[in-house]
Design an enzyme around this catalytic site. Structure first.
Site, PDB file in Angstrom:
ATOM      1  N   LYS A 158       0.035   4.262  -0.164  1.00 61.75           N
ATOM      2  CA  LYS A 158      -0.607   5.431   0.463  1.00 61.75           C
ATOM      3  C   LYS A 158      -0.421   6.658  -0.435  1.00 61.75           C
ATOM      4  O   LYS A 158      -0.399   6.515  -1.656  1.00 61.75           O
ATOM      5  CB  LYS A 158      -0.064   5.635   1.877  1.00 61.75           C
ATOM      6  CG  LYS A 158      -0.126   4.337   2.698  1.00 61.75           C
ATOM      7  CD  LYS A 158       0.146   4.503   4.151  1.00 61.75           C
ATOM      8  CE  LYS A 158       0.017   3.146   4.840  1.00 61.75           C
ATOM      9  NZ  LYS A 158       0.216   3.183   6.267  1.00 61.75           N
ATOM     10  N   GLU A 216      -6.399   4.492   8.362  1.00 64.82           N
ATOM     11  CA  GLU A 216      -6.218   5.926   8.064  1.00 64.82           C
ATOM     12  C   GLU A 216      -7.500   6.521   7.470  1.00 64.82           C
ATOM     13  O   GLU A 216      -7.784   7.698   7.665  1.00 64.82           O
ATOM     14  CB  GLU A 216      -5.004   6.114   7.142  1.00 64.82           C
ATOM     15  CG  GLU A 216      -3.699   5.947   7.916  1.00 64.82           C
ATOM     16  CD  GLU A 216      -2.533   5.409   7.105  1.00 64.82           C
ATOM     17  OE1 GLU A 216      -2.566   5.464   5.870  1.00 64.82           O
ATOM     18  OE2 GLU A 216      -1.581   4.907   7.741  1.00 64.82           O
ATOM     19  N   HIS A 273      -9.187   0.992   5.537  1.00 65.56           N
ATOM     20  CA  HIS A 273      -7.879   1.170   6.163  1.00 65.56           C
ATOM     21  C   HIS A 273      -8.030   2.098   7.361  1.00 65.56           C
ATOM     22  O   HIS A 273      -8.848   3.020   7.339  1.00 65.56           O
ATOM     23  CB  HIS A 273      -6.888   1.763   5.146  1.00 65.56           C
ATOM     24  CG  HIS A 273      -5.484   1.764   5.676  1.00 65.56           C
ATOM     25  ND1 HIS A 273      -5.030   2.729   6.543  1.00 65.56           N
ATOM     26  CD2 HIS A 273      -4.444   0.914   5.480  1.00 65.56           C
ATOM     27  CE1 HIS A 273      -3.765   2.458   6.859  1.00 65.56           C
ATOM     28  NE2 HIS A 273      -3.387   1.361   6.223  1.00 65.56           N
ATOM     29  N   SER A 312       3.928  -2.374  10.254  1.00 67.40           N
ATOM     30  CA  SER A 312       5.384  -2.430  10.448  1.00 67.40           C
ATOM     31  C   SER A 312       6.013  -3.759  10.038  1.00 67.40           C
ATOM     32  O   SER A 312       6.963  -4.232  10.664  1.00 67.40           O
ATOM     33  CB  SER A 312       5.755  -2.080  11.895  1.00 67.40           C
ATOM     34  OG  SER A 312       5.372  -0.746  12.193  1.00 67.40           O
ATOM     35  N   GLU A 360      -4.805  -5.244  10.978  1.00 68.04           N
ATOM     36  CA  GLU A 360      -3.788  -4.205  11.149  1.00 68.04           C
ATOM     37  C   GLU A 360      -4.028  -3.451  12.452  1.00 68.04           C
ATOM     38  O   GLU A 360      -4.869  -2.540  12.493  1.00 68.04           O
ATOM     39  CB  GLU A 360      -3.861  -3.209   9.989  1.00 68.04           C
ATOM     40  CG  GLU A 360      -3.616  -3.820   8.632  1.00 68.04           C
ATOM     41  CD  GLU A 360      -3.060  -2.788   7.655  1.00 68.04           C
ATOM     42  OE1 GLU A 360      -1.946  -2.987   7.178  1.00 68.04           O
ATOM     43  OE2 GLU A 360      -3.741  -1.782   7.402  1.00 68.04           O
ATOM     44  N   GLY A 408       3.015   2.013  10.746  1.00 66.46           N
ATOM     45  CA  GLY A 408       3.980   3.090  10.573  1.00 66.46           C
ATOM     46  C   GLY A 408       4.754   3.454  11.829  1.00 66.46           C
ATOM     47  O   GLY A 408       5.408   4.501  11.882  1.00 66.46           O
ATOM     48  N   ASN A 468       0.866  -1.175   0.000  1.00 72.91           N
ATOM     49  CA  ASN A 468       0.000   0.000   0.000  1.00 72.91           C
ATOM     50  C   ASN A 468       0.906   1.231   0.000  1.00 72.91           C
ATOM     51  O   ASN A 468       1.541   1.525   1.007  1.00 72.91           O
ATOM     52  CB  ASN A 468      -0.884  -0.048   1.261  1.00 72.91           C
ATOM     53  CG  ASN A 468      -1.671   1.229   1.481  1.00 72.91           C
ATOM     54  OD1 ASN A 468      -1.757   2.079   0.598  1.00 72.91           O
ATOM     55  ND2 ASN A 468      -2.239   1.371   2.667  1.00 72.91           N
TER      56      ASN A 468
HETATM   57  P1  PGA Z   1       3.239   0.109   7.555  1.00 70.53           P
HETATM   58  O1  PGA Z   1       1.739   0.337   7.081  1.00 70.53           O
HETATM   59  O2  PGA Z   1       3.739  -1.154   6.919  1.00 70.53           O
HETATM   60  O3  PGA Z   1       3.973   1.336   7.071  1.00 70.53           O
HETATM   61  O4  PGA Z   1       3.217   0.001   9.053  1.00 70.53           O
HETATM   62  C1  PGA Z   1       0.860  -0.753   6.961  1.00 70.53           C
HETATM   63  C2  PGA Z   1      -0.460  -0.285   6.421  1.00 70.53           C
HETATM   64  O5  PGA Z   1      -0.897   0.818   6.735  1.00 70.53           O
HETATM   65  O6  PGA Z   1      -1.112  -1.022   5.644  1.00 70.53           O
END
Ligand code: PGA
Length: 254
Positions: free
Chosen positions: A11, A95, A93, A208, A163, A169, A9
């Site tokens: 983003k 976010e 997601h 992560s 997740e 992140g 992803n």
């Molecule tokens: P990350 O994000 O691997 O940067 O922690 C995962 C995600 O948001 O799908």
């Protein structure tokens, strides 16, 4: 029974120049045992789809609107994603849930829209740190799973990504036992609702994931792959994760 899936992803990162990273990925990975999915910003979907040519790499969107079309300035429908070359779309997601206030009901409506357009939906769920510390993880995950996954979902049309919000992140990850507990719980919950078809849903872990922890995460039962954010942007970071998944898939072959 379940083809492993390495999903990236991007983003809100990347421009046309970033697609050179994909070339390196395409050259390095052709294993039939692992499916690779990249979800670039919507502006790059058509270019990525053109670039991959005959390579089995899958292309996905990062969100879609629940409606098929209409007066929704700035939004993208599932059908438009499909038209641009996508076969997958991420919905729900964290976010989106946090920054855009998306509810489980809205996420389910987006997943239904994805299915109607012929896209596979990657439905994201996961607890916050406060919820984990309060011992509510399985309650939250169970509730989100029930309400975000449409009744008509099947293992062919739907992937679930667990997740934990606090792991996205941050460089933090749950212990292997904690990941295993949630994945086992999700499989049972899906079994109670979908019966034998529950065995076909792929369950991804996200948050992560990087080269240094991928091997151990992929060894956890019921982890069928990963949804990777930051480490999917550069082939040098994503490729070892895909490779770890290829090795995990190979070790299971009869
Ligand atoms: P990350 O994000 O691997 O940067 O922690 C995962 C995600 O948001 O799908």
């Amino acid at each position: 029974m379940r083809r492993r899936l390495a999903a990236g992803n991007w983003k809100m990162n990347g421009t046309a120049a970033s697609l050179s990273e994909v070339e390196k990925l395409l050259e390095a990975h052709l294993s039939p045992n692992v499916e690779i999915l990249l979800c670039p910003p919507a502006t790059l979907i058509a270019q990525l789809a053109a670039k991959k040519g005959q390579h089995p790499l899958m292309v996905g969107g990062q969100d879609c609107h629940a409606a098929a079309s209409g007066a929704h300035t700035g939004d993208i429908s599932a059908e438009q994603l499909k038209d641009a070359g996508a076969t997958y779309v991420i919905v729900g997601h964290s976010e989106r849930r946090t920054n855009h206030g998306e509810t489980d009901e809205q996420v389910a409506a987006k997943a239904r829209a994805a299915h109607a357009a012929g896209l596979t939906a990657v439905i994201c769920i996961g607890e916050t740190l406060a919820e984990r510390e309060a011992g509510q993880t399985l309650d939250v995950v169970g509730r989100q799973l029930d309400a975000s996954v449409p009744d008509a979902a099947t293992g062919q049309t739907t992937v679930i990504a667990y997740e934990p919000v606090w792991a996205i992140g941050t460089g933090l990850t749950p212990t292997n036992e904690q990941i295993g507990e949630v994945h086992d719980f999700m499989r049972s919950r899906l079994s109670a609702r979908f019966g034998a078809d529950a065995a076909f849903f792929r369950l991804l872990y996200g948050g992560s994931v990087k080269a240094s922890n991928a091997v151990e995460i992929f060894a956890i039962p019921d982890v069928d792959g990963a949804l990777v954010g930051g480490a999917s942007l550069k082939a040098a970071d994503f490729s070892p994760i895909v490779q770890a998944l290829e090795q995990a898939a190979e070790s299971e072959l009869p």
